[in-house]
Write an enzyme that holds these catalytic residues in place. Sequence first.
Site, PDB file in Angstrom:
ATOM      1  NE  ARG A  66      17.371  14.192  32.969  1.00  0.00           N
ATOM      2  CZ  ARG A  66      16.237  13.975  33.642  1.00  0.00           C
ATOM      3  NH1 ARG A  66      15.792  12.766  33.798  1.00  0.00           N
ATOM      4  NH2 ARG A  66      15.545  14.966  34.144  1.00  0.00           N
ATOM      5  CB  THR A  67      23.449  17.634  34.252  1.00  0.00           C
ATOM      6  OG1 THR A  67      22.602  17.654  33.110  1.00  0.00           O
ATOM      7  CG2 THR A  67      24.821  18.139  33.861  1.00  0.00           C
ATOM      8  CE  LYS A  95      27.293  33.271  55.026  1.00  0.00           C
ATOM      9  NZ  LYS A  95      28.466  32.630  55.670  1.00  0.00           N
ATOM     10  NE  ARG A 116      22.209  22.301  34.650  1.00  0.00           N
ATOM     11  CZ  ARG A 116      21.419  21.308  34.250  1.00  0.00           C
ATOM     12  NH1 ARG A 116      20.289  21.070  34.889  1.00  0.00           N
ATOM     13  NH2 ARG A 116      21.761  20.550  33.222  1.00  0.00           N
ATOM     14  CG  HIS A 144      23.328  21.080  28.790  1.00  0.00           C
ATOM     15  ND1 HIS A 144      24.406  20.464  29.374  1.00  0.00           N
ATOM     16  CD2 HIS A 144      22.222  20.595  29.417  1.00  0.00           C
ATOM     17  CE1 HIS A 144      23.965  19.631  30.320  1.00  0.00           C
ATOM     18  NE2 HIS A 144      22.649  19.709  30.363  1.00  0.00           N
TER      19      HIS A 144
HETATM   20  C1  NCD Z   1      18.266  19.762  30.031  1.00  0.00           C
HETATM   21  C2  NCD Z   1      18.751  21.089  30.590  1.00  0.00           C
HETATM   22  O1  NCD Z   1      18.990  21.215  31.787  1.00  0.00           O
HETATM   23  O2  NCD Z   1      18.926  21.978  29.764  1.00  0.00           O
HETATM   24  N1  NCD Z   1      18.267  18.748  31.008  1.00  0.00           N
HETATM   25  C3  NCD Z   1      19.365  17.935  31.085  1.00  0.00           C
HETATM   26  O3  NCD Z   1      20.433  18.368  31.476  1.00  0.00           O
HETATM   27  N2  NCD Z   1      19.250  16.670  30.641  1.00  0.00           N
HETATM   28  C4  NCD Z   1      16.966  19.839  29.314  1.00  0.00           C
HETATM   29  C5  NCD Z   1      15.788  20.431  30.012  1.00  0.00           C
HETATM   30  O4  NCD Z   1      15.846  20.796  31.186  1.00  0.00           O
HETATM   31  O5  NCD Z   1      14.756  20.481  29.351  1.00  0.00           O
END
Ligand code: NCD
Length: 317
Positions: A66-67, A95, A116, A144
Amino acid sequence: MGEKMNLTLSSSLESHYHIFSIDQFSKNQLLDFFNFVADINSNPLHFVESLKGKILATLFFESSTRTRLSFESAMFRCGGQVVTVEDGRSTSIQKGETLEDMGKVVSQYADLIVVRHPEAESCNKIAQTSDVPIINAGDGGHEHPTQALLDLYTIFKHKKNIDGLKVVFFGDLKYARTVNSTIKALAKFDISFIFISQDGFELSSDTKAVLKDKDCVFYKPSELSDAISQCDILYITRVQKERMTTDVQSKLFFLTQDHLNASKSDLMILHPLPRVDEMDKSIDNDPKAYYFEQAKNGVFVRMALLNLLLNPSIKFI
Ligand code: NCD
């Protein structure tokens, strides 16, 4: 198009060059931001050229559906383009390159970088050298912030008023970064919290500290139905197995249709997703299930964020 894009937001968001934490937003800034998202949500076509000529880089060192895709979709929907690293192990970090050097280089290629990474300090390291803004898309078990924005936007969209709501958090409250950020965002409002977790999955002391002046109640998992019957929002999370050192029984947490029997007619069930085995999937057919719409709202929220950071015709006073 240009005329439609001129927008003045009342709260000063000047400190938002980088988005590291939901702490950077005040309550008024959140409300201002949600009104902007609502504008995009109802008129997405007004924004199709808003970021024409801009390039977003997405650097992902942890798995994501999703993100990453909603950031990329948001950029394309605003007329911009995307370069992406979907698996950080495929980069020169393998590397021995540092995140600082990588940030400096990628910022020569893109106008904004979404990161991320499993380490809490990752975004800071990249921001030290980057010539463009950084957005934290999840830094280990820490924060997040953009998920918190879309969680609260979904509530704002349907409830109109976030103040006065009673919210139940159920599941892995210890390792889920979405829980940390979303609780911190909600704590800026007048919210009553109910927390339900198994032993070993309780809220972190840092998040508890944020809640010290708030109305909070801690229930046992066996009291889930009772807690749900009182609440306006039920926020459920999966067990974050990837952050744990020991193997756990994730079936410890399981939401069934029966738990919802006495719930309010306008209960909203939210989940950041992915879900694994913490809820009965037949709940999807219940109009109280908002989690797929929540995921969709992520695109509008990220269109708004990208415009805030990259579109000079959006002004703040
Ligand atoms: C979440 C995350 O990555 O923290 N996912 C997301 O971005 N919607 C929640 C999760 O992974 O449980």
